[in-house]
Write an enzyme that holds these catalytic residues in place. Structure first.
Site, PDB file in Angstrom:
ATOM      1  N   ASP A  24       0.846  -1.511  -0.020  1.00 25.24           N
ATOM      2  CA  ASP A  24      -0.043  -0.162   0.051  1.00 25.24           C
ATOM      3  C   ASP A  24       0.705   1.293   0.049  1.00 25.24           C
ATOM      4  O   ASP A  24       0.742   2.016   1.085  1.00 25.24           O
ATOM      5  CB  ASP A  24      -0.831   0.096   1.096  1.00 25.24           C
ATOM      6  CG  ASP A  24      -1.900  -1.115   1.120  1.00 25.24           C
ATOM      7  OD1 ASP A  24      -3.034  -0.836   0.536  1.00 25.24           O
ATOM      8  OD2 ASP A  24      -1.609  -2.253   1.637  1.00 25.24           O
ATOM      9  N   HIS A  26       0.577   3.572  -2.582  1.00 27.38           N
ATOM     10  CA  HIS A  26      -0.342   4.544  -2.880  1.00 27.38           C
ATOM     11  C   HIS A  26       0.215   5.610  -3.530  1.00 27.38           C
ATOM     12  O   HIS A  26       0.025   6.741  -3.215  1.00 27.38           O
ATOM     13  CB  HIS A  26      -1.297   5.095  -1.597  1.00 27.38           C
ATOM     14  CG  HIS A  26      -2.334   4.070  -1.387  1.00 27.38           C
ATOM     15  ND1 HIS A  26      -3.688   3.951  -1.881  1.00 27.38           N
ATOM     16  CD2 HIS A  26      -2.400   2.920  -0.295  1.00 27.38           C
ATOM     17  CE1 HIS A  26      -4.092   3.075  -1.355  1.00 27.38           C
ATOM     18  NE2 HIS A  26      -3.493   2.483  -0.394  1.00 27.38           N
ATOM     19  N   ASP A  66      -1.628  -2.103  -4.389  1.00 28.90           N
ATOM     20  CA  ASP A  66      -1.765  -0.737  -4.293  1.00 28.90           C
ATOM     21  C   ASP A  66      -0.426   0.234  -4.487  1.00 28.90           C
ATOM     22  O   ASP A  66      -0.137   0.865  -3.558  1.00 28.90           O
ATOM     23  CB  ASP A  66      -2.510  -0.353  -2.899  1.00 28.90           C
ATOM     24  CG  ASP A  66      -3.949  -0.393  -3.105  1.00 28.90           C
ATOM     25  OD1 ASP A  66      -4.381  -0.973  -4.296  1.00 28.90           O
ATOM     26  OD2 ASP A  66      -4.566  -0.398  -2.219  1.00 28.90           O
ATOM     27  N   ASN A 134      -6.749  -3.168  -4.993  1.00 28.54           N
ATOM     28  CA  ASN A 134      -7.898  -2.582  -5.440  1.00 28.54           C
ATOM     29  C   ASN A 134      -7.759  -1.351  -6.082  1.00 28.54           C
ATOM     30  O   ASN A 134      -8.570  -1.011  -6.978  1.00 28.54           O
ATOM     31  CB  ASN A 134      -8.899  -2.744  -4.403  1.00 28.54           C
ATOM     32  CG  ASN A 134      -8.598  -1.792  -3.078  1.00 28.54           C
ATOM     33  OD1 ASN A 134      -7.360  -2.001  -2.708  1.00 28.54           O
ATOM     34  ND2 ASN A 134      -9.330  -0.880  -2.774  1.00 28.54           N
ATOM     35  N   HIS A 135      -6.834  -0.510  -5.805  1.00 24.93           N
ATOM     36  CA  HIS A 135      -6.642   0.884  -6.080  1.00 24.93           C
ATOM     37  C   HIS A 135      -5.970   0.842  -7.527  1.00 24.93           C
ATOM     38  O   HIS A 135      -6.541   1.487  -8.489  1.00 24.93           O
ATOM     39  CB  HIS A 135      -5.773   1.531  -5.380  1.00 24.93           C
ATOM     40  CG  HIS A 135      -6.662   2.316  -4.080  1.00 24.93           C
ATOM     41  ND1 HIS A 135      -7.039   3.567  -4.255  1.00 24.93           N
ATOM     42  CD2 HIS A 135      -6.921   1.837  -2.941  1.00 24.93           C
ATOM     43  CE1 HIS A 135      -7.921   3.994  -3.185  1.00 24.93           C
ATOM     44  NE2 HIS A 135      -7.818   2.763  -2.527  1.00 24.93           N
ATOM     45  N   HIS A 221      -4.231  -9.106  -1.281  1.00 19.64           N
ATOM     46  CA  HIS A 221      -4.940  -7.812  -1.066  1.00 19.64           C
ATOM     47  C   HIS A 221      -6.442  -7.927  -0.840  1.00 19.64           C
ATOM     48  O   HIS A 221      -6.851  -7.618  -2.011  1.00 19.64           O
ATOM     49  CB  HIS A 221      -4.181  -7.044  -2.211  1.00 19.64           C
ATOM     50  CG  HIS A 221      -4.416  -5.464  -1.924  1.00 19.64           C
ATOM     51  ND1 HIS A 221      -3.428  -4.650  -1.573  1.00 19.64           N
ATOM     52  CD2 HIS A 221      -5.614  -4.703  -2.042  1.00 19.64           C
ATOM     53  CE1 HIS A 221      -3.947  -3.590  -1.491  1.00 19.64           C
ATOM     54  NE2 HIS A 221      -5.294  -3.363  -1.553  1.00 19.64           N
ATOM     55  N   HIS A 249      -3.703  -4.451   2.028  1.00 18.75           N
ATOM     56  CA  HIS A 249      -4.995  -3.599   1.749  1.00 18.75           C
ATOM     57  C   HIS A 249      -5.364  -2.925   3.128  1.00 18.75           C
ATOM     58  O   HIS A 249      -5.732  -1.918   3.134  1.00 18.75           O
ATOM     59  CB  HIS A 249      -6.158  -4.682   1.417  1.00 18.75           C
ATOM     60  CG  HIS A 249      -7.502  -3.826   1.287  1.00 18.75           C
ATOM     61  ND1 HIS A 249      -7.723  -2.930   0.380  1.00 18.75           N
ATOM     62  CD2 HIS A 249      -8.545  -3.979   2.135  1.00 18.75           C
ATOM     63  CE1 HIS A 249      -9.120  -2.237   0.591  1.00 18.75           C
ATOM     64  NE2 HIS A 249      -9.593  -3.207   1.492  1.00 18.75           N
ATOM     65  N   HIS A 251      -4.397  -0.847   6.353  1.00 13.14           N
ATOM     66  CA  HIS A 251      -3.512   0.169   6.369  1.00 13.14           C
ATOM     67  C   HIS A 251      -2.865   0.201   7.745  1.00 13.14           C
ATOM     68  O   HIS A 251      -1.829   0.934   7.886  1.00 13.14           O
ATOM     69  CB  HIS A 251      -4.214   1.553   5.935  1.00 13.14           C
ATOM     70  CG  HIS A 251      -4.153   1.704   4.533  1.00 13.14           C
ATOM     71  ND1 HIS A 251      -4.258   3.208   4.027  1.00 13.14           N
ATOM     72  CD2 HIS A 251      -4.386   1.000   3.604  1.00 13.14           C
ATOM     73  CE1 HIS A 251      -4.481   2.843   2.711  1.00 13.14           C
ATOM     74  NE2 HIS A 251      -4.410   1.501   2.345  1.00 13.14           N
TER      75      HIS A 251
END
Length: 650
Positions: A24, A26, A66, A134-135, A221, A249, A251
């Site tokens: 993650d 991001h 992610d 998923n992002h 994830h 996934h 955080h």
């Protein structure tokens, strides 16, 4: 690995895997948005992760999804990502890890079906293996950002599924010295779908039969926390032959492996490297880990990230606080002053303790204070506090949230972890409140919306007062022309101001001058409100509306009268009335035609303004965009002889 005379084991580094674990990242979150002085928190943290990988001389980096915040990241975000990967992952360093799997099977979805460090056209010094989350999910059958990085040779992208009726997961089998590991990748799949596939035994893990002592890792994830009955993946629902699960996934950082007794494997949850929500779990310290594996033994070394923006989350229960009061009970101003002092003397100093002296760490902290109140008088407008701390806090506009609790509660009965701020915000937006506060109005919400910095410039011609009064007239008084009237009035007022200011006709100059005029009107809030009231109460405007109403009523009366008299009339009279009726229908048609024309005319088509200058045209265009924007704003028990996790104390 050999044994020393004192019985301790002499570990041969040639037999030990060193893997940096992270999830993650991001990249691109909040990029180019005003959140503090820095615009690239995610990239700063990602570079620190790559630096940790290099300084610890890991064999490769394993990411749990992610990597990007958006499914289709901007070209700038992709560019900055590839720059960092080239900087830290390309080079002449020898890779001692052998790849034993069939690349045609594990990389069948990739353009180039090979592991990048075995590609003769590339010089890879630090391989990166990653699934998608998923992002950055490319969705079924589509091409995503991870596919682009895979084609460039910078990332080994695995675990992408093209058939979701049955998932068959082949492992990446890697060897270093005498140690073998098998990495299974399960990129993001809808939680309900994956849960059903697991229950129906339609998820198969292919196991290497020729390597019996393989250390098995699963990277996935999915939801770990239970949001609904089938909206998550239960911790003990995965195959028991696994040794370690890298769970993406979620955080919240729980980097140290946790043993699942009924499944006999460990779970490590690295969490995110950047806070993407102002939740309590995001405020916990951020870490990545260096996973060391030799034979069936493994150890996790956690590394704290020093470039993460300071983030303090706190709960303030007003009932339990001794708030100084000027009256017999705490007033709104008393609560405001208490919260102000609480932020200044407790939260900001607490945030300063998170500063690490790293040159790239953002200084402005994130602050989230959740205030639990029981009386309406304890709630105050947070705008003034936001203005006070706008230079000290990265998120001044959403620094404070209010949550109502029953006055009869006991502190021991209040489970703060059960409060879901996201769900509470949705419920508040939908006006779903068991103890509804009927003093809240749409007008108040409009004021709150356009007071936010990110929405302030969406209103440049119209004022909030004008928008709210037009809404009130339209709903409560049935005035269909209210919005047209207020737009016409404020457009003429703005054009008049522009003409007096002698602004040139360039778009930039006009827009800048309009915003300046808008700011002047905001400072004169009461004068603006009185002027709008006078507009709607203007006698000439009301007479024009009354005349339109009478005209429509007369037309209806003529039609009804003709139809009532038709049955009793003589033939000659019928003929006369027929001609009259014809004229009446003609009048009706003309009147209706006129009314229809008026209706079809855009409410922004100001026929009373006879100016054709560039100023008027530009102002009209801005007003159209403004109204469209307004309309637009109206998702430990040790395992039984299987594996051995070596704690730091061992």
């Amino acid at each position: 690995m050999s044994t020393n005379a004192d019985g301790s084991e002499n570990i041969n580094s040639d037999d030990m895997f060193k893997i940096l674990i992270a999830t993650d990242i991001h990249l691109g979150y909040n990029y180019n948005k005003k959140r503090g002085n820095e615009l690239d928190d995610s990239f700063v943290a990602f570079e620190e992760i790559l630096q940790h990988a290099r300084s610890n001389e890991v064999d490769f980096i394993l990411l749990g999804g992610d990597l990007f915040h958006d499914t289709k990241p901007s070209q700038t975000v992709l560019l900055k990502c590839t720059e960092l990967l080239r900087k830290y992952c390309l080079g002449l360093r020898e890779i001692k890890v052998k790849f034993l799997s069939d690349p045609e099977v594990v990389f069948k979805h990739c353009t180039y079906k090979t592991v990048n460090y075995e590609d003769p056209n590339l010089n890879i010094s630090m391989p990166v293996f990653s699934i998608h989350g998923n992002h950055d999910d490319p969705s079924f059958g589509a091409t995503g950002s991870m596919d682009l990085l895979s084609t460039s040779g910078l990332i080994n992208y695995f675990g992408k599924w093209m058939d979701l009726t049955k998932v068959v997961i082949p492992p990446l089998i890697l060897k270093k010295g005498s140690t073998h590991i098998a990495i299974y990748g399960l990129s993001y799949i809808n939680n309900q779908r994956l849960s059903r596939l697991l229950r129906d035994d339609k998820v198969d893990f292919l196991r290497p039969t020729e390597i019996p002592d393989c250390f098995n890792i699963l990277v996935l994830h999915q939801n770990r926390a239970q949001h609904s009955e089938y909206g998550h993946i239960p911790e003990n629902s995965l195959p028991k032959f696994l040794n370690l699960i890298v769970w993406g996934h979620e955080h919240e950082c729980r980097i140290m492996p946790e043993f699942v007794p009924h499944a006999e494997y460990f779970i490590t949850q690295p969490g995110s490297s950047v806070a993407t929500s102002l939740s309590e779990s995001e405020a916990k310290p951020k870490h990545v880990g260096v996973l060391s594996i030799i034979g069936s033994k493994f150890k996790m070394k956690k590394l704290k990230l020093k470039t993460v923006r300071p983030f303090v989350f706190d709960n303030l229960i007003l009932k339990d606080e001794d708030i100084p009061t000027s009256l017999s009970h705490a007033s709104t101003m008393d609560v405001y002053n208490f919260v102000d002092q609480y932020i200044e003397h407790k939260l900001i100093p607490k945030a300063s303790l998170q500063l690490t002296s790293h040159p790239k760490q953002p200084i402005q902290p994130l602050i989230r204070l959740r205030i639990l109140y029981s009386k309406p008088a304890e709630v105050f407008d947070t705008i003034k506090l936001a203005q006070k701390y706008c230079d000290e806090v990265a998120n001044p506009m959403d620094m404070i949230i209010f949550r109502k609790v029953k006055a009869s509660y006991k502190r021991s009965d209040l489970d703060l972890s059960s409060i879901n701020d996201d769900l509470e915000d949705i419920a508040q937006a939908l006006c779903h409140d068991s103890d509804a506060d009927w003093k809240k109005t749409v007008q108040d919400q409009i004021k709150m919306l356009f007071s936010l910095d990110e929405h302030k410039d969406k209103l440049s011609i119209l004022t909030v007062n004008g928008l709210n009064e037009a809404l009130n007239r339209c709903i409560n008084r049935g005035d269909p022309d209210a919005f047209k009237d207020i737009v016409n009035h404020q457009m003429k007022k703005t054009i008049s101001y522009l003409e007096d200011s002698n602004v040139d006709t360039s778009n930039e100059s006009i827009s800048k001058e309009i915003k300046s005029f808008r700011d002047q009107r905001l400072e004169k809030h009461q004068e603006d409100q009185l002027e709008i009231q006078e507009l709607f109460n203007d006698a000439q405007l009301q007479n024009r509306k009354a005349a339109k109403s009478v005209l429509r009523t007369d037309i209806v009366d003529v039609i009804s009268s003709d139809e009532d008299e038709q049955s009793d009339a003589a033939p000659a009279a019928k003929a006369a009335r027929g001609r009259g009726r014809g004229r009446g229908r003609g009048s009706r048609g003309g009147a209706r035609g006129k009314s229809k024309k008026e209706t079809e005319t855009s409410p922004l088509d100001v026929t009373t303004i006879s100016r054709s200058s560039g100023v008027a045209k530009q102002t009209k265009k801005l007003a159209q965009n403004t109204l469209q924007s307004c309309i637009g704003t109206s998702s430990q028990n040790q395992p039984r002889g299987k594996i051995c996790f070596i704690d730091d104390s061992d």
